[in-house]
Each structure stands twice: as structure tokens, then as C-alpha cells.
Write an enzyme that holds these catalytic residues in place. Structure first.
Site, short mmCIF file in Angstrom:
data_model
loop_
_atom_site.label_atom_id
_atom_site.label_comp_id
_atom_site.label_asym_id
_atom_site.label_seq_id
_atom_site.Cartn_x
_atom_site.Cartn_y
_atom_site.Cartn_z
N ASP A 13 0.85 -1.19 0.00
CA ASP A 13 0.00 0.00 0.00
C ASP A 13 0.89 1.24 0.00
OD1 ASP A 13 -2.11 1.73 0.15
OD2 ASP A 13 -2.95 0.92 2.00
N ASP A 115 -3.22 2.52 -5.68
CA ASP A 115 -2.15 2.54 -4.69
C ASP A 115 -1.99 1.27 -3.88
OD1 ASP A 115 -4.54 2.82 -3.38
OD2 ASP A 115 -3.86 4.39 -2.01
N GLU A 116 -2.59 0.18 -4.31
CA GLU A 116 -2.42 -1.05 -3.52
C GLU A 116 -2.52 -2.29 -4.39
OE1 GLU A 116 -5.43 -1.96 -0.60
OE2 GLU A 116 -6.87 -0.66 -1.60
#
Length: 359
Positions: A13, A115-116
Site C-alpha cells: 500500500d 495505490d495497492e
């Protein structure tokens, strides 16, 4: 539990991703409270997409109205959302992750969003060694390739890896397995679990279930009776951290596209509302045209002043990507609503036909 060929699962993350991308573009903002959201104007309607850690120290958080964020942190730097910049940065991060090898074979990467992502060793891997050591290597590789920091959660299931990431933030690595699950999570509220929000937390509390340990010890039959035959047992498994889903690199195929618009001035003319619905629908048609799949279902979301939200949907007689036909269908949903109050937000969603071969 994880598959034999995926004994360890990592969840990656990016830390304060949107704000971090903006600071890279504007190095002079490093160390300052930065808030990304809307058009970057806290006097307008809009919500916080991401706040830097410096802004979070003042109580600013994602989903918060920009005006409230400005009251909590009047010295914050407010910036507009720039999707193109975040798309580019995300692509660089995911490329760096896909280029890694673990146990002598390329990793399997399941992208969850900007973002992950989940990550595991691919089939035929050799000795994986210490997963924490690989996580440190991973963080360094992402930083070298993108100048962005990330945190890594390590687990023996995807659920535990996902939760572990939050426990290691920022810029950290955390391991959460069956061995330490109840030690770490037992006394935490049920809403600390990935998949349980405030509404479900209240339903569980009404059953006398407030903590993760209590959820794990609950009678699955009671949960099924109270929360549904599918969701009740699933919540019970969440309480134990159980999850059998593997890391899957199959590209995500969207089922629908949608657009929303928050109006700086409420719309109180029904003709103006209908015109806005048509305009939004045409934007979504452009989105589904890029997918190459027509719409089978149309949805409308409407938020009245001060903050009451309602939604309606319909299935089309035949799938279509005709912008006029779809706009007419979306406007027809207004007839199912009582437009006696000003409108502050509209959203249109087009659900597409499945791709060839299905999802």
C-alpha cells in the site's frame, strides 16, 4: 488459508499516495500539510481524497468535506485531483512490482487500485526465505523506481496481509498470521476488519458482538439467522482471519462505469436537473465505448439538500451504447423520485454486458 504455492501473501500500500505524488511534483510542499480533493478550493463543495500525514495530525481525513478540512487545518495546501498524474505514478509502481522475483520466479501481482496490490511468489518458486526481508527489498525497489514510499503487510491469508499493512504504516512492514491473530486483533472492534463497516458493526453490536474475538467465538448459525445465510458465516470467518482466496493476476474487468457531479449551487429547476443527467450520461457513454461493451442497465444517484441520497435503476430491453437512448433512460428514472427539494449531487452509472467468456 493460503495455497501451498502461495504460503506467504504480501499486501503493498502506497503511503499517502495522492499527496505523495503531488509533493514529488512540488518539492517545496515537503513537510507541509497537503490536502488533495475536488477542485482544490476549500470554499467549494467537495471532499478530501487524500491528506498528507502532516494534515492528518490535525484530524483531516479522506471523505471529509473540504470546508471542514480547512477549518481543522487552515494552513493546509489544498490541491485539485489530477487523475492522469496518479494513473501514471500508479503504472510505474505496478511495473516495478511486476519486475520483482521471489524464490527465483516472477511474482504474481493482483492490482487492487491506484495505490495497492497483493503479491505472492509464482508457481515453481524455490526457497522464499524470510518474507519480511523480501518486503524490505520490495519497498526499496519501489522507492528506487518511483521515489514513492510504501508499507507492506505480510500474512498467511489475503485478509491478514491487508490488515497487517495498516498496522505497519507508515513506511513499515508488519506480519499478521494465525499465530498472532487474536493477540493482535482479538480486542479490536469488529470494524477493524476488512469488509466490516460502521453499519455492519452496529448490527453486530446489537447482537452483543463488539470485538473481533467475540465475532470469532459467535455461533455461526445465529449470525446466519440474523445477518443472512451468506453474509453471517462470512463475517464469522472474518473474525478468525480466514480467507481462502489466492493472489490472482487476472486483469480486473470493470462491470460498470459511472460519473458523479457535485454542484456548487443546488439545482432547483427540474429541467436543469434533467439536462445535467443527460450531460453526465454522455460522459459515461464515452467510458463504456472505450471498453467496447454496451450498457445493459442504467442507474441514477441523486443527493438532495441538505444531504439525503436516493438511487434508482432499470434494466434496458436491449443492450445499447446509443447516448440519446441511454440519456432518455437515465432521465426517466427522475420520474420515480419526488423532486421537491434542491439537488446537490447527481450520478449516472451504466452497467455493461459481460465480456465474451464472462467475468
Amino acid at each position: 488459508m493460503s495455497r501451498p504455492d502461495q504460503p506467504w501473501i504480501l499486501h503493498v500500500d502506497l503511503d499517502q499516495f495522492l499527496a505523495a505524488v503531488e509533493v514529488l511534483r512540488r518539492p517545496e510542499l515537503a513537510g507541509l500539510p497537503v490536502v488533495v480533493g475536488g477542485r482544490g478550493d476549500p470554499t467549494e463543495r467537495g471532499v478530501v481524497s487524500t491528506a498528507s500525514y502532516e494534515a492528518r495530525a490535525f484530524g483531516v481525513g479522506s471523505g471529509m468535506p473540504l470546508r471542514i478540512a480547512a477549518r481543522k487545518c487552515p494552513d493546509a495546501v489544498f490541491l485539485p485531483v489530477d487523475r492522469d498524474a496518479y494513473d501514471e505514478a500508479s503504472a510505474q509502481v505496478m511495473a516495478a512490482l511486476r519486475g520483482l522475483e521471489w524464490g527465483g520466479v516472477p511474482v504474481v501481482l493482483e492490482v487492487l487500485g491506484w495505490d495497492e496490490a497483493f503479491l505472492a511468489a509464482g508457481e515453481g518458486h524455490g526457497d522464499l526465505g524470510d518474507p519480511a526481508a523480501f518486503a524490505v527489498h520490495l519497498r526499496a525497489a519501489v522507492l528506487e523506481a518511483t521515489d514513492l514510499h510504501c508499507s507492506v503487510g505480510i500474512g498467511d491469508t489475503k485478509l491478514r496481509a491487508k490488515i497487517a499493512t495498516d498496522l505497519g504504516k507508515p513506511r513499515g512492514v508488519y506480519v499478521l498470521t494465525a499465530e498472532n491473530w487474536f493477540e493482535v486483533m482479538g480486542d479490536r472492534p469488529t470494524t477493524a476488519l476488512w469488509g466490516i463497516g460502521a453499519k455492519t458493526g452496529k448490527k453486530l453490536a446489537a447482537l452483543g458482538i463488539d470485538t473481533v474475538a467475540q465475532l470469532a467465538a459467535a455461533d455461526a448459525r445465529v449470525l446466519a439467522a440474523e445477518l443472512g445465510p451468506t453474509m453471517g458465516p462470512w463475517y464469522h470467518r472474518l473474525g478468525r482471519g480466514a480467507d481462502t482466496s489466492p493472489v490472482d493476476a487476472t486483469p480486473w474487468v470493470p462491470r460498470a462505469h459511472g460519473r458523479e457531479e457535485t454542484f456548487q449551487q443546488d439545482l432547483d429547476d427540474p429541467a436543469e436537473v434533467a439536462a445535467a443527467v443527460r450531460r453526465l450520461t454522455r460522459r459515461v457513454v464515452d467510458d463504456i465505448d472505450r471498453e467496447g461493451r454496451p450498457a445493459a442497465r442504467v442507474g441514477l444517484k441523486i443527493r438532495f439538500a441538505p444531504f439525503f441520497t436516493s438511487s434508482r435503476s432499470l434494466t434496458l430491453p436491449a443492450a445499447s451504447n446509443d447516448p440519446d437512448l441511454l440519456a432518455d433512460a437515465a432521465v426517466s428514472l427522475l420520474e420515480r423520485l419526488d423532486l421537491d427539494r434542491p439537488v446537490r449531487l447527481l450520478g449516472v452509472r451504466l452497467e455493461m454486458v459481460p465480456p465474451e467468456g464472462g467475468y
